[in-house]
Scaffold this motif. Structure first.
Motif, PDB file in Angstrom:
ATOM      1  N   PRO A  61       0.823  -1.206   0.000  1.00 30.91           N
ATOM      2  CA  PRO A  61       0.000   0.000   0.000  1.00 30.91           C
ATOM      3  C   PRO A  61       0.858   1.258   0.000  1.00 30.91           C
ATOM      4  O   PRO A  61       2.068   1.230   0.251  1.00 30.91           O
ATOM      5  N   GLN A  87      -5.814   2.909   1.774  1.00 26.15           N
ATOM      6  CA  GLN A  87      -4.633   3.734   1.552  1.00 26.15           C
ATOM      7  C   GLN A  87      -4.493   4.832   2.600  1.00 26.15           C
ATOM      8  O   GLN A  87      -3.369   5.168   2.991  1.00 26.15           O
ATOM      9  N   SER A 116      -2.795   3.280   5.557  1.00 28.59           N
ATOM     10  CA  SER A 116      -1.376   3.060   5.303  1.00 28.59           C
ATOM     11  C   SER A 116      -0.585   4.365   5.371  1.00 28.59           C
ATOM     12  O   SER A 116       0.474   4.433   6.007  1.00 28.59           O
TER      13      SER A 116
END
Length: 363
Positions: free
Chosen positions: A177, A232, A235
């Motif tokens: 990611p 995302q 991450s």
């Protein structure tokens, strides 16, 4: 009646691969693949069957229920002449048109140059034929996320061009990611260039969704765009990207806004239990997320609009939001989705419709 300046932070340009092919060298083998995908015919040079550049994704974008959008036909491709009528149709002063092809990068699993070639030719074509800041027409560089070194080269080459207002990273498909250290050179050069990074979702088709077996497009369209942006943002925050690059402007697009408070509070709860696993962070995850910017489309408008008002307050206020139409997709939002919200002040409406986008993207 109040007149607002309107900047669309996310419309799409349905580029013709045949047009992009003209920006490839004659001896580039991808030139014929671009052409054959566009025409659907074998090329004289290849003498072989047409090669599709992308895996398919089922699900009709032209299905209408209670919301009727008869003027949207989801065209196969667009030309430069199509942008001004779209702007007139939506009442736009400025329009950031993003590559349609970049949305399908998550489907590309082959270790080849497709993303690189598409990103470069799209950028060259847009600068040559479409982008016109004097008319309020801008674009972003599509990021071939599988090749961070090449993405850095693209940013270095094009970031300073008039009309380039960001780097567009698709959130469907990147493994690892996007908070992983392999992408940090991208964030580093974007911060140095003052170029915002726009994390745009994707991955709504039945075949490309990571859980197999869903039967209807409504299921994966509900989940895919939402899941990929959530994956995302977690991450990026946990790996400390906003801490490492404090002057980098980060945007998330096209999954509405109701998910944002949920992730903020869930991340905070997890961080407070195990802060040692996010040692780079100097403050709560939600505080970083309140510094991000979010495109509104598709904006959830509940029957009780107080709920929407509370959500906007929870994510940091109207200054965090940017109007985005997502035109010409079938579920696009007009500026009226903001102007019709009575709980917003005139100043807040102006910020969402254009003010924030103008500042962040220097339009």
């Amino acid at each position: 009646m109040v007149q607002y300046t309107v900047t669309d932070a996310d419309a799409h340009y349905l580029e013709d691969l045949g047009e992009l092919a003209t920006y490839l060298d004659d001896d580039d083998p991808w030139k014929e693949r671009f052409k054959s995908t566009t025409t659907g015919e074998a090329t004289e040079a290849s003498g072989s069957a047409p090669v599709s550049l992308y895996p398919s994704s089922t699900g009709s974008r032209n299905v209408f229920g209670r919301i009727q959008r008869p003027e949207v036909t989801y065209p196969e491709e667009m030309g430069p002449e199509d942008i001004p009528p779209i702007m007139d149709h939506l009442g736009l002063d400025n329009c950031v048109v993003l590559s349609q092809k970049v949305l399908t990068f998550g489907r590309i699993r082959g270790d080849d140059e497709r993303m690189n070639k598409l990103s470069k030719t799209y950028t060259e074509y847009m600068l040559d034929k479409v982008v016109d800041p004097s008319e309020g027409i801008y674009t972003m560089i599509p990021a071939p996320f599988q090749d961070p070194e090449y993405t850095v080269e693209l940013v270095d080459e094009y970031a300073d061009e008039d009309g380039i207002v960001g780097l567009c990273m698709i959130t469907a498909g990147p493994e690892p990611p996007l908070g992983n250290r392999r992408y940090e050179p991208i964030y580093d050069i974007c911060e140095k260039k003052g170029l915002p990074v726009n994390f745009h979702t994707g991955g709504a088709g039945l075949e490309e969704f990571h859980i197999k077996g869903y039967e209807e497009f409504i299921e994966t369209h509900t989940l895919g765009f939402l899941f990929n942006n959530m994956a995302q943002v977690v991450s990026l925050v946990v790996q400390g990207i906003p801490e490492k690059y404090p002057n980098l402007d980060i945007m998330f697009q096209e999954s509405g806004i109701f998910w944002i408070p949920n992730i903020m509070h869930r991340l905070d709860a997890e961080y407070l239990k195990r802060p040692s696993e996010a040692p780079v962070l100097e403050k709560l995850p939600s505080e970083y997320m309140k510094e991000f910017y979010y495109g509104i489309q598709p904006l959830e408008v509940p029957e009780n609009e107080e709920h929407l008002e509370h959500v906007i307050e929870m994510i940091g206020g109207a200054d965090r939001l940017m109007y985005a139409s997502d035109y010409p997709h079938w579920d696009y939002d007009r500026p009226s989705v903001i102007t019709d919200r009575e709980f917003l002040s005139e100043a807040e409406k102006a910020r969402i419709l254009s003010g924030t986008a103008e500042e962040v993207m220097e339009i």
